[in-house]
Scaffold this motif. Structure first.
Motif, mmCIF file in Angstrom:
data_model
loop_
_atom_site.group_PDB
_atom_site.id
_atom_site.type_symbol
_atom_site.label_atom_id
_atom_site.label_comp_id
_atom_site.label_asym_id
_atom_site.label_seq_id
_atom_site.Cartn_x
_atom_site.Cartn_y
_atom_site.Cartn_z
ATOM 1 N N UNK A 100 11.321 -10.511 57.498
ATOM 2 C CA UNK A 100 10.424 -11.431 58.092
ATOM 3 C C UNK A 100 11.344 -12.847 58.425
ATOM 4 N N UNK A 101 12.155 -13.102 57.610
ATOM 5 C CA UNK A 101 13.207 -14.186 57.660
ATOM 6 C C UNK A 101 13.772 -13.989 58.999
ATOM 7 N N UNK A 102 14.320 -12.652 59.406
ATOM 8 C CA UNK A 102 15.191 -12.627 60.474
ATOM 9 C C UNK A 102 14.351 -12.765 61.857
ATOM 10 N N UNK A 103 12.976 -12.401 61.478
ATOM 11 C CA UNK A 103 12.003 -12.769 62.801
ATOM 12 C C UNK A 103 11.475 -13.881 63.000
ATOM 13 N N UNK A 104 11.964 -15.125 62.065
ATOM 14 C CA UNK A 104 11.781 -16.106 62.146
ATOM 15 C C UNK A 104 10.526 -16.862 61.453
ATOM 16 N N UNK A 105 9.840 -16.107 60.541
ATOM 17 C CA UNK A 105 8.838 -16.526 59.726
ATOM 18 C C UNK A 105 9.468 -17.437 58.510
ATOM 19 N N UNK A 106 8.454 -18.364 57.982
ATOM 20 C CA UNK A 106 8.689 -18.754 56.470
ATOM 21 C C UNK A 106 8.473 -17.716 55.590
ATOM 22 N N UNK A 107 9.147 -17.722 54.479
ATOM 23 C CA UNK A 107 8.932 -16.487 53.495
ATOM 24 C C UNK A 107 8.617 -16.994 52.089
ATOM 25 N N UNK A 108 7.693 -16.149 51.469
ATOM 26 C CA UNK A 108 7.631 -16.336 50.010
ATOM 27 C C UNK A 108 7.724 -15.385 49.353
ATOM 28 N N UNK A 109 8.693 -15.189 48.248
ATOM 29 C CA UNK A 109 8.972 -13.944 47.392
ATOM 30 C C UNK A 109 8.004 -14.130 45.980
ATOM 31 N N UNK A 110 7.387 -13.106 46.101
ATOM 32 C CA UNK A 110 6.236 -12.748 44.867
ATOM 33 C C UNK A 110 7.012 -12.080 43.646
ATOM 34 N N UNK A 111 6.941 -12.362 42.596
ATOM 35 C CA UNK A 111 7.678 -11.764 41.453
ATOM 36 C C UNK A 111 6.742 -10.650 41.076
ATOM 37 N N UNK A 112 7.311 -9.307 40.964
ATOM 38 C CA UNK A 112 6.720 -7.978 40.376
ATOM 39 C C UNK A 112 7.722 -7.389 39.653
ATOM 40 N N UNK A 113 6.999 -6.557 38.709
ATOM 41 C CA UNK A 113 7.950 -5.877 37.877
ATOM 42 C C UNK A 113 9.011 -5.159 38.469
ATOM 43 N N UNK A 114 8.759 -4.757 39.726
ATOM 44 C CA UNK A 114 9.634 -3.536 40.509
ATOM 45 C C UNK A 114 10.848 -4.381 41.338
ATOM 46 N N UNK A 115 10.666 -5.819 41.200
ATOM 47 C CA UNK A 115 11.629 -6.593 42.079
ATOM 48 C C UNK A 115 12.419 -7.351 41.047
ATOM 49 N N UNK A 116 12.372 -7.040 39.728
ATOM 50 C CA UNK A 116 13.234 -7.888 38.726
ATOM 51 C C UNK A 116 14.468 -7.909 39.117
ATOM 52 N N UNK A 117 15.134 -6.663 39.388
ATOM 53 C CA UNK A 117 16.597 -6.454 39.652
ATOM 54 C C UNK A 117 17.106 -7.104 40.921
ATOM 55 N N UNK A 118 16.099 -7.784 41.636
ATOM 56 C CA UNK A 118 16.484 -8.268 43.209
ATOM 57 C C UNK A 118 16.063 -9.519 43.147
ATOM 58 N N UNK A 119 15.528 -10.078 41.778
ATOM 59 C CA UNK A 119 14.839 -11.328 42.075
ATOM 60 C C UNK A 119 15.731 -12.590 42.397
ATOM 61 N N UNK A 120 16.890 -12.428 41.694
ATOM 62 C CA UNK A 120 17.842 -13.734 42.208
ATOM 63 C C UNK A 120 18.459 -13.780 43.755
ATOM 64 N N UNK A 121 18.525 -12.257 44.296
ATOM 65 C CA UNK A 121 18.749 -12.538 45.647
ATOM 66 C C UNK A 121 17.430 -12.927 46.529
ATOM 67 N N UNK A 122 16.038 -12.600 45.993
ATOM 68 C CA UNK A 122 15.064 -13.059 46.569
ATOM 69 C C UNK A 122 14.681 -14.498 46.509
#
Length: 217
Positions: A176-198
């Motif tokens: 989405x970011x690459x396509x020009x959108x503003x983005x909001x990352x939503x915390x979830x149990x399955x993205x904990x390992x990627x949260x810092x990158x998000x």
């Protein structure tokens, strides 16, 4: 006032706490059809949509089914649980706030459109969305392709740069970011390992949607 004129939401893990809901379902389903789940199945299907994964199994085992049929039959196995999963924190107040501000919303999901509309309807969320866009309707394109986000923006009649995409997936936020959108990352149990990158990538990183409702409201 929020710095976007339209909002696009993923469903699983973004609106609903349902990223775990499909865990083990394909294993049980394929066993019911008389076949073992292939070795390293989940590594092999990485990057594919659910229907693409089913198409691979159909080819592997010569099954007399369509990918959409297989996905929907698995949905029937978990239907009651799926429709009863909790919403992510603050979803309803935030959608109510957006509606009050005249900001149109859409859902952009990989889920079968019948499944998405039923789950959203079970939670009373459908009235808040002007459109529900499924990748199934767009040649089953995965979220490494921005097609589902761009189609949602088109249906909201809003340019990508004026839309915010709410997602729990790092891949989807990158797309989405690459396509020009503003983005909001939503915390979830399955993205904990990627949260810092998000957090580093997205315009907003949220544990609760109420974080975006101005205090004066």
């Amino acid at each position: 006032m929020l710095p976007f004129r339209a909002a696009i939401f993923d469903m699983d893990g973004t609106l609903t706490q349902s990223t775990h809901i499909w865990d083990g379902v394909t294993d049980r389903y394929i066993e019911q059809l008389g076949h073992p789940l292939p070795e390293h199945y989940y590594q092999r299907i990485q990057g594919r949509t659910y229907e693409q994964a089913m198409a691979w199994l159909i080819a592997l085992y010569g099954l007399n089914k369509t990918p959409g049929q297989m996905v929907f039959e698995q949905y029937q196995m978990i239907r009651n649980r799926y429709c009863a999963v909790p919403l992510k924190p603050g979803v309803l107040p935030f959608l109510q706030y957006l509606k009050g501000e005249g900001i149109p919303c859409a859902v952009a999901t990989l889920a079968d459109p019948r499944v998405a509309k039923e789950v959203l309807g079970a939670h009373g969320l459908l009235p808040y969305f002007a459109a529900v866009v499924s990748a199934v309707e767009l040649d089953d394109k995965p979220k490494s392709d921005p097609a589902v986000f761009l189609e949602a923006a088109t249906r909201l009649q809003t340019p990508a740069g004026d839309c915010a995409v709410f997602e729990d997936s790092l891949l989807a936020v990158e797309t989405a970011k690459g396509a020009g959108f503003r983005t909001a990352a939503i915390a979830d149990g399955k993205n904990a390992a990627q949260w810092d990158r998000l957090c580093a990538l997205a315009d907003w990183a949220l544990h609760d949607y109420r974080e975006l409702i101005p205090a004066a409201e």
